[in-house]
Design a protein around this motif. Structure first.
Motif, short mmCIF file in Angstrom:
data_model
loop_
_atom_site.label_atom_id
_atom_site.label_comp_id
_atom_site.label_asym_id
_atom_site.label_seq_id
_atom_site.Cartn_x
_atom_site.Cartn_y
_atom_site.Cartn_z
N UNK A 41 0.86 -1.18 0.00
CA UNK A 41 0.00 0.00 0.00
C UNK A 41 0.90 1.23 0.00
N UNK A 42 0.90 2.03 -1.09
CA UNK A 42 1.85 3.15 -1.21
C UNK A 42 1.38 4.45 -0.59
N UNK A 43 0.09 4.53 -0.19
CA UNK A 43 -0.49 5.81 0.22
C UNK A 43 0.25 6.50 1.36
N UNK A 44 0.57 5.76 2.41
CA UNK A 44 1.24 6.37 3.58
C UNK A 44 2.60 6.97 3.20
N UNK A 45 3.37 6.22 2.42
CA UNK A 45 4.70 6.67 2.01
C UNK A 45 4.58 7.88 1.08
N UNK A 46 3.66 7.82 0.14
CA UNK A 46 3.48 8.93 -0.79
C UNK A 46 3.00 10.19 -0.08
N UNK A 47 2.18 10.03 0.96
CA UNK A 47 1.73 11.20 1.72
C UNK A 47 2.90 11.92 2.37
N UNK A 83 -5.94 -3.15 -6.80
CA UNK A 83 -4.74 -3.07 -7.64
C UNK A 83 -4.70 -1.76 -8.42
N UNK A 84 -5.80 -1.39 -9.03
CA UNK A 84 -5.84 -0.14 -9.80
C UNK A 84 -5.63 1.07 -8.89
N UNK A 85 -6.10 0.97 -7.64
CA UNK A 85 -5.86 2.05 -6.68
C UNK A 85 -4.38 2.15 -6.32
N UNK A 86 -3.72 1.01 -6.14
CA UNK A 86 -2.28 1.00 -5.86
C UNK A 86 -1.53 1.64 -7.02
N UNK A 87 -1.90 1.30 -8.24
CA UNK A 87 -1.24 1.85 -9.43
C UNK A 87 -1.41 3.38 -9.52
N UNK A 88 -2.50 3.88 -8.93
CA UNK A 88 -2.74 5.32 -8.99
C UNK A 88 -2.28 6.05 -7.73
N UNK A 126 -8.24 4.78 -1.54
CA UNK A 126 -8.41 3.62 -0.67
C UNK A 126 -9.72 3.66 0.11
N UNK A 127 -10.12 4.85 0.58
CA UNK A 127 -11.38 4.95 1.33
C UNK A 127 -12.57 4.55 0.48
#
Length: 308
Positions: free
Chosen positions: A153-159, A275-280, A285-286
């Protein structure tokens, strides 16, 4: 079929040349998605080790691009028994444990039901599926090697990167080519890596400020293939530069299984969305969690039992 609740961890399946040639040409001439489909539809395979034998059941179609299989582990055990005279003795027996696997061939994404009795870690579960695929006739005929890595899950790192004052260094790992939907630059790097017989490479960016578009694409691509990403960031003009790494936050879908084919359609539908959410970049995620809840599926992110 018994009714059981499982956490299905999500993985990306990639297919690479093993270095062996088949009789009719190179693996490069065949779409990797077709090789995956062929391996799934081939005769059930098993992967013997010193301790266990991993095996796959015959596949059933879930939808146009989706399949259902069982991944099993047969292990030899020693059981203490008693004879008619009341004397104890040891005898060898075999125990068989298995779990559910749902695979999407188009995105090369799969969901594997986690059972602690089968394996101790999320990554080891994916390696077990890969081992079984690598013993199929398709893998041997085409000189193919399958790898199964957990999605991150890349969201936390990207934030962290998005909110940083400055990102001066960024590095991601990439492996041999496979994902058809990878950006052109990553495909070219991976193809060069494969031509040189390598397995993994590290791509680095350095400068006053790494472009935001580069950060988004690089980190998302690493997460979508289960690879690593690191960055050096400053939170202010006078702040000390600090190195951060994308954590191994895996994604799972909590679902009760009472009808594998029907449940599989739902699980694969949500897995494709994840998967598509991870790619974007993980920004939606919510919304994905909300859509999953409508299907009575709980999307979790975390390391093993530490999930949120």
């Amino acid at each position: 079929m018994s009714d059981e609740y499982l956490n299905f961890y999500l993985y990306r399946i990639t297919v690479h040349p093993s270095g062996q040639l088949d009789l009719f040409g190179r693996i490069a001439d065949i779409d990797r998605r077709d090789l995956l489909r062929m391996a799934i539809e081939s005769e059930p395979a098993s992967s013997p080790t010193e301790e266990y034998r991993w095996f796959l059941s015959k596949a059933s179609a879930v939808d146009k691009d989706g399949y259902y299989q069982r991944l099993g582990r047969a292990a030899k055990v020693v059981i203490t028994d008693m004879d008619s005279a009341g004397r104890f003795y040891d005898r060898e027996d075999t125990t068989v444990l298995n779990t559910h696997v749902f695979i999407d061939v188009h995105f090369q994404v799969c969901a594997i039901g986690y059972k602690s009795q089968i394996t101790s870690s999320v990554r080891a579960l994916g390696n077990s599926l890969a081992a079984a695929f690598n013993h199929t006739d398709v893998a041997k005929l085409y000189g193919a090697e399958f790898e199964v890595a957990p999605l991150k899950e890349p969201g936390s790192f990207l934030n962290k990167l998005r909110s940083a004052y400055r990102v001066t260094n960024l590095s991601v790992t990439t492996r041999r080519p496979n994902p058809w939907d990878a950006p052109k630059f990553y495909r070219s790097v991976a193809e060069s890596l494969e031509d040189m017989g390598g397995r993994e490479a590290e791509i680095k960016w350095k400068g006053e400020m790494v472009p935001s578009a580069t950060m988004e694409t690089a980190v998302s691509e690493a997460a979508a293939t289960g690879r690593d990403a690191q960055a050096t960031i400053k939170d202010g003009p006078k702040s000390k530069a600090v190195r951060h790494a994308m954590s191994d936050e895996h994604i799972s879908l909590g679902q009760r299984i009472d009808n594998a084919i029907e449940n599989g359609r739902t699980i694969l539908g949500i897995a494709r969305m994840v998967y598509q959410n991870v790619k974007s970049g993980g920004a939606s995620l919510k919304q994905v969690k909300a859509a999953a809840e409508q299907e009575h599926i709980i999307v979790k992110v975390g390391r093993g039992n530490d999930e949120r």
